[in-house]
Scaffold this active site. Structure first.
Site, PDB file in Angstrom:
ATOM      1  N   ASP D  76      -8.631  -5.216  12.517  1.00 56.07           N
ATOM      2  CA  ASP D  76      -8.518  -3.921  11.848  1.00 56.07           C
ATOM      3  C   ASP D  76      -7.124  -3.311  12.028  1.00 56.07           C
ATOM      4  O   ASP D  76      -6.606  -2.647  11.127  1.00 56.07           O
ATOM      5  CB  ASP D  76      -9.567  -2.939  12.407  1.00 56.07           C
ATOM      6  N   GLY D  77      -6.509  -3.545  13.192  1.00 50.18           N
ATOM      7  CA  GLY D  77      -5.184  -2.994  13.447  1.00 50.18           C
ATOM      8  C   GLY D  77      -4.146  -3.561  12.480  1.00 50.18           C
ATOM      9  O   GLY D  77      -3.305  -2.839  11.943  1.00 50.18           O
ATOM     10  N   ALA D 192     -13.170   5.599  12.980  1.00 50.09           N
ATOM     11  CA  ALA D 192     -12.163   5.283  14.001  1.00 50.09           C
ATOM     12  C   ALA D 192     -12.093   6.435  15.020  1.00 50.09           C
ATOM     13  O   ALA D 192     -13.115   6.812  15.586  1.00 50.09           O
ATOM     14  CB  ALA D 192     -10.815   5.034  13.327  1.00 50.09           C
TER      15      ALA D 192
END
Lengths: 294, 294, 294, 294
Positions: D76-77, D192
């Protein structure tokens, strides 16, 4: 927020149910509106409860046909009850509050003259609030029909430890929830029960519904903001004596397999606000943000 | 945590209620304990439900008189039911779990031999868990008596929108609460219903009780950790059909003015853990801290 | 709550730092106490800041030696700063508040005469509040020493997305926490920062500390109430520029491997309350429970 | 959800930054895409970091001109970093994940062949995610420009006890917030940091932004879901060393009077999902709803 520079011609007055003591106030408001040039009628239950007989008494259906404005005197609870009905009639309403101002009642009773005068002349802001409607289905048949301004709640029976609910949205499986219950709230309902259960505040301008689990066993079952297209189906999977609530109307003793189906209603509540009304100012006042609780 | 190097002599076996299928497992455990030199009896309801007849069958009262250990086979729910009874008899218990390990069942079924052997020889850790007890008072008379390992809950009726409760602690007024309900939890109960309702985790070594409002109307009505001296009185002020729950025992249809009184019980549940048992390891496992949910 | 019917003989007056304007008030209070027969001194920084010169000026150490009471004028922040120091001297204090009453300042400025008179004569309630103390260790050496009435906080650097902390309690591993930070609060601190971060209210009579993660990545990392024996070790495992705060004293730029160690202090703050003071009344007032926010 | 039956012709491969070890995997994927008939290029930084030289190397701008698909390998980063850039180029992307699947990476590395084949042939679902953009203004001048897929955060300095922020939305005053900070999140960002800070989950189909206070002093400062028209202005009123973060880009040492302005970006991230992809299934998997944590 929609601005419509319409002058009103025929107002219906609706009073708090069970509040006989408000007769003088209702008559004052009626006279004031007559002086402003409006035709004034009383909603029939209000007329009956208060004994007001000097004005024409209209059923809700008649109000929908003849009136172009409803003036509601009471608190958020009164607005909740009557707003639902007026939405079906597409009749706009303005709320006069006798006690502490609510989330959806804007006009304090001691200032109604100065606030109403420009409003009936067409100087106001109109805001449309989404409602939710739905039904309860058992063995393929609808056994209950409901319409809510705030929310639909499915919850456990009083002596049951939990209810298990299967949630599907728009035909897609979402989750099985073991909890005290589940709230499906409109943006208006987001500052009511849903807020107590841990949900966020939803601006009324959001085209969305809010799903808030009540005391969910699974800690990651957090509130979800959903698009307001598509039907939400909530099936009772386990748990004794579950019940469903549409605002104030309830059906108890749900059976396993019963489905509560909820969707955005085609009807909208039409609130009239004084010019300069602010949703955020209402939040600040009701939630006492300015006072810094703690 | 209290360590007592005692060897056990007479174990009672208690099985999950309604679980006929566990007969072979219970017999295996019984034979294993006999081989270790213990006298073995069966709790009478367990014997009856499973049909085990080769061992002496004892009532709970007889177990309290003759046994020095209870081996309980089941999950947290089974432990909750029987632990309450064993606490009255001051009988220590160890839990063997067939499914996913619980908060209060330490021994996985596939490892019971290696875990139980040192324990029955006296190599274990003993931990005492606080319980809560209380009653329901109507018109000055006690109409219900309860004892809970986890919690006492007072909650709204299924179709009521809320219950209003007046809370007094040790004779001092605390608050009027409008909410779905109120939980009074022991430290053991802090990881059960109270956690779902937003309460903190309480280490069992804390001499305290936990008050957790369920969906409180007032947002600042947060969970409170209280000393466990003094009686907590919860009076039903408003709301239809409120009910009270002591773990699994319920009384529905509370009336306005009814008082639920709760205090720390003089009885404690005596849990036996394998040497090296860790409360924090249990939290990590049950709450999946290691996996980083999200 | 401990009641000690002691008459006081020598009061020290401590004023809000940086508040020159309070000189007349402090002098009024001093004269009032003299009239009641007490010897009165001024804490030296207070004397210097306000220019009061008619009374003996004492350092904190001298106050500890000569005085038996401290009268503190200011808000919760002033109490927090001076209370920590007075705890080391075992000197009891009473707080006079100029603004809105706080959690730990009981006496409104306009009523100080009627409230203080019986108190200095020995008619008061004394309450002892737990403090936390600790240090920061780097490469086996202590590089910082702190004492807190409210809390110790370890938190991420301003531009770091998180800090990872390893928590051990009493030599036992508890968890690795990835979060904005971690609060270790005393019961007094439970209604301060810890409450904002989602912690429960802890009655001051609880022998416990409170661990509250700030914005934890793992949703099940909930606040934990711990016994106040044993040392809590918090090691910085990952994250740039973490910092530690003991009430108002800070150390920034912690390195990976640095350990913040926290335990209950042997010192206690000794608060004097007017007879009839109630912790629950303070909660009701500060959290506005009576007004029903929302 | 928009379905577009387009066949792709030219894919760019983007790899996790700092991950030299993934060269063989990237080459496997490249060969596989070539075999499927696509032209394949490497994003230039990826080519440089991994040493891959057999394929054309393109800058982001060149990718925008020549490619019709980006295949991103990472978590995801990685997606967060590159997605923002690809959005400006209007280039759709699909994410292949080497580790645990994320919220926005759909394709597990061991199944990429069977999943990618139909997708590059045009059999996929396309979803557009809202981004937020904004800037920081000081004395009437913009001093920082940012674009975020997840969120914009304004937060307190490391050793400051809080930051005070004035919030205006669409020119209307909302509140003064005293807190650790404030998150403005897109629907994608709702799972998040905003989730850790207590926010709800927002379905990506919602036209809205999410405002989540971090550890607000005022308990009723709850998360708010806002329409995504209108600019959100956040002014630093008090607090040392506040900072602003746009996903991973930060500006520290904000001054009092500095304004962070945030609005919905005109750019959208175009995610391609395998046919049958479900947002709710992603939630279930990532939040482990099926496992019932606790």
């Amino acid at each position: 927020m929609i601005r419509m520079p319409t002058r009103f011609h025929h107002a219906a007055i609706v009073g708090k149910y069970q509040a006989q003591g408000i007769r003088p106030l209702l008559e004052d408001i009626a006279q004031f509106l007559v002086k402003l040039g409006l035709e004034v009628s009383f909603e029939s239950a209000t007329a009956q409860n208060t004994g007001v007989a000097d004005y024409e008494s209209l059923t809700l259906a008649q109000m929908g046909e003849h009136c172009d404005l409803a003036v509601v005197v009471g608190g958020d609870g009164t607005m909740l009850g009557i707003g639902r009905e007026l939405a079906r009639l597409n009749l706009p309403l303005v709320g006069i509050n006798q006690g502490r101002l609510g989330f959806i009642t804007d006009v304090p009773v001691d200032r109604y003259r100065e606030v109403l005068e420009p409003m009936v002349a067409g100087d106001y802001e109109e805001e449309h609030r989404t409602m939710v409607e739905g039904g309860i289905w058992r063995d393929g048949e609808k056994i209950f029909d409901g319409l809510s301004m705030n929310e639909v709640v499915v919850s456990r029976g009083a002596t049951a430890s939990m209810v298990e609910l299967r949630i599907d949205i728009g035909g897609e499986f979402v989750a099985n929830l073991r909890a005290d219950g589940l709230i499906v709230a409109s943006p208006t309902g987001s500052t009511a029960y849903a807020l107590s259960a841990g949900g966020p505040i939803m601006h009324p301008g959001i085209s969305g519904l809010l799903l808030v689990p009540i005391a969910s066993h699974t800690l990651s079952n957090r509130p979800i903001v959903l698009p307001d297209q598509g039907e939400i189906r909530i099936e009772v999977v386990a748990g004794r004596d579950a019940s469903a609530n549409f605002d104030m109307q309830s059906l108890a003793s749900l059976l396993h397999g019963d489905q509560v189906r909820v969707r955005r209603s085609a009807h909208k509540v039409r609130f009239l606000h004084p010019r300069g009304w602010s949703y955020y100012a209402t939040l600040r006042r009701k939630l006492r943000w300015h006072e810094g609780v703690v």
